[in-house]
Design an enzyme around this catalytic site. Sequence first.
Site, short mmCIF file in Angstrom:
data_model
loop_
_atom_site.label_atom_id
_atom_site.label_comp_id
_atom_site.label_asym_id
_atom_site.label_seq_id
_atom_site.Cartn_x
_atom_site.Cartn_y
_atom_site.Cartn_z
N CYS A 113 0.84 -1.20 0.00
CA CYS A 113 0.00 0.00 0.00
C CYS A 113 0.87 1.26 0.00
CB CYS A 113 -0.91 0.01 1.23
SG CYS A 113 -1.82 1.55 1.45
N LYS B 148 -10.22 -8.94 6.12
CA LYS B 148 -9.62 -8.35 7.32
C LYS B 148 -9.95 -9.17 8.57
CE LYS B 148 -10.39 -3.96 5.01
NZ LYS B 148 -11.29 -2.82 4.89
N VAL C 149 -5.79 0.92 6.10
CA VAL C 149 -4.42 1.20 6.53
C VAL C 149 -3.96 2.44 5.75
CG1 VAL C 149 -3.92 -1.20 7.08
CG2 VAL C 149 -3.36 -0.34 4.80
N GLU D 171 -5.32 7.79 8.26
CA GLU D 171 -5.02 8.68 7.13
C GLU D 171 -3.52 9.04 7.11
OE1 GLU D 171 -7.07 9.14 4.79
OE2 GLU D 171 -8.88 8.42 5.78
N SER D 172 -2.87 8.73 5.99
CA SER D 172 -1.42 8.86 5.91
C SER D 172 -0.92 10.27 6.17
CB SER D 172 -0.92 8.38 4.54
OG SER D 172 -1.42 9.20 3.49
#
Length: 254
Positions: free
Chosen positions: A30, A57, A70, A86-87
């Site tokens: 990801c 999951k 993720v 949230e990245s």
Amino acid sequence: MSNTEHLTTGSAKPIFPDDGILKLYSMRFCPYAHRVHLVLDAKKIPYHAIYINLRQKPEWFPLVSSSTKVPALELVKEPGKPVLIESLIICDYLDERFPEVPLYPKDLLKKAQEKILIERFEQFISDFYNLVLHKNPEQLVDIDHYAGLVAYEEELKQRGTKFFGGDNPGMLDYMMWPWCERFAAMKFSFDEKFELSRERFPTLIKWRDLMLQDRAVKCFYLDGQTHAKYMDSRRSGNADYNMLYNEAKRVKLG
């Protein structure tokens, strides 16, 4: 870390010692989770990585990540052990919480401008996914999938620095990198016509070569052939999350 199995339906929640180390819920392929790995590694922050099968999951995962996506970062030292999602939110938090290795400019205006460039990159990400996940990319040959990179080519050229962050990679460099690392997959999945043009993007290609020498990038790097293999599995509708894990297991068994 790369060869860890992705947890799936029926998998027990992993138990770690009470060591105060951050827990990052991730998926090895990801690019959004990749961003958080890069920032953690750039700042040399210890963390436990837990990989999740996003198609199937574990039953307990929604109790960890409110979005069931993720990356999700569990702050084990904070009261109640809250989880960030949230990245970009996670990476901004890490930069402020661990300021010893700053990734944003100190100047508030420049910091805001970096954030604008990071937000604008989302448009390129959409175009890139449209290409790499399309079942018949030949239908897209007349579309300019790299148009969104022109502004970044000109921006870095104008700055005249090795990286967007100056002499060392900064937040913008790391937020762009996961997708730029995947450029090398194009020649394995598609015809050469989809590769990044050296004539059109000489500054970004030089930047890409310099990024490959960065310690944090090396910590989580996968080569183009590996990325292509995963992309091909996802495009076929059967994303092979445990590809690296199974390959390592086969090698071990001899």
